[in-house]
Design a protein around this motif. Sequence first.
Motif, short mmCIF file in Angstrom:
data_model
loop_
_atom_site.label_atom_id
_atom_site.label_comp_id
_atom_site.label_asym_id
_atom_site.label_seq_id
_atom_site.Cartn_x
_atom_site.Cartn_y
_atom_site.Cartn_z
N VAL A 1 0.73 -1.21 0.02
CA VAL A 1 0.14 -0.10 -0.25
C VAL A 1 0.87 1.37 -0.11
N ALA B 1 0.87 5.35 0.59
CA ALA B 1 0.25 6.41 1.28
C ALA B 1 0.16 7.73 0.67
N ASP C 1 2.09 2.26 10.28
CA ASP C 1 1.23 1.15 9.66
C ASP C 1 1.75 0.17 8.92
N ILE D 1 2.04 0.02 5.15
CA ILE D 1 2.66 1.04 4.10
C ILE D 1 4.09 0.69 3.85
N ALA E 1 -3.75 4.61 -0.37
CA ALA E 1 -4.36 5.16 0.89
C ALA E 1 -4.36 6.61 0.97
N TRP F 1 -4.31 8.59 11.11
CA TRP F 1 -4.75 7.25 11.21
C TRP F 1 -4.69 6.58 12.52
N LYS G 1 -4.60 0.91 10.73
CA LYS G 1 -5.65 1.32 10.01
C LYS G 1 -5.63 0.45 8.82
N THR G 2 -4.72 0.57 8.07
CA THR G 2 -4.43 0.16 6.59
C THR G 2 -4.36 -1.47 6.64
N GLN H 1 -7.72 -2.76 6.80
CA GLN H 1 -8.51 -2.56 5.35
C GLN H 1 -7.77 -3.71 4.49
N ARG H 2 -6.56 -3.75 4.51
CA ARG H 2 -5.88 -4.79 3.66
C ARG H 2 -6.52 -6.05 3.80
N MET I 1 -9.04 3.34 1.12
CA MET I 1 -7.71 2.50 0.57
C MET I 1 -8.76 1.98 -0.78
#
Length: 266
Positions: free
Chosen positions: A12, A14, A37, A40, A94, A102, A106-107, A110-111, A151
């Motif tokens: 991901v 950012a 995160d 990331i 994201a 965040w 967080k990510t 979501q991932r 995202m």
Amino acid sequence: MLCEQKCNIQDVAAVITAMTDREQPFLRDTVEAVISDPSIAQVILCIEEKNNWVEITLGSLIADPRLEIARMPLAPPGAVRNQALNYVQMKWVAYCDGDDVWCQEKTLIQRTYANNLRCDFVGADHYLTNEKGSIRAFAMARYLPMPSSWMVRTETMKQHPFNESLDQGSDGEWWVRTTGIVHKVRCPEMLLRYRIRSNSVSANTPSMRGKARIVTLANIPGLGAIIFFVTWFIWLFTRKKTYIWYRGWGQQPYNNTDQEMRNQCG
């Protein structure tokens, strides 16, 4: 926790937008949360081309090898985010505004959602905070998630970029335009601390004025605890894994992707 098995994939990128001096007091907290995160792998920080304070503001964070500074002319948010895609090397992107923060993992959360539901987009719910960053209320992101919680597959954003002609509301226009095309899901967890401040670009929109009133009232001792509990209670018993179509947007497009999303989300 709604995500049972976390997906330990670092793919991901950012995109942080901090195009004005108004983000300077908050940017370090934003960047620190993003680079912590686990999902990331790349960070693109978009700043105005004549910015002369970013290095001092970030301090030691500027040395993170994942961080890339993208200087560009001042432009509407949609145009800035579109330009940032030229720097993105990851499968997912994201977004985060330079004054938002965040929440932990967080990510990563979501991932995991994206892996489980095979979707193109995962939004998340958010807290409302005052300008100092103190949490004051739960927000009901039932129709449209805040861009700082988005995202999205990078290829999806390249195929369906933001409308660069809009000074405000490019996220809402994108949301309506891609309905029935982009497979979107809602992760009903509080993964963003959304900062309410008086001098933000969107401060005069009806939605932001309503949020500002809630936070102003919640800053009052005693009343703040009541507002926090009431908004938590409403959020807890109304949260879902899908977004609601707002009647003011017109007739909702329909295709098999919409039905498939509902079948998977339950």
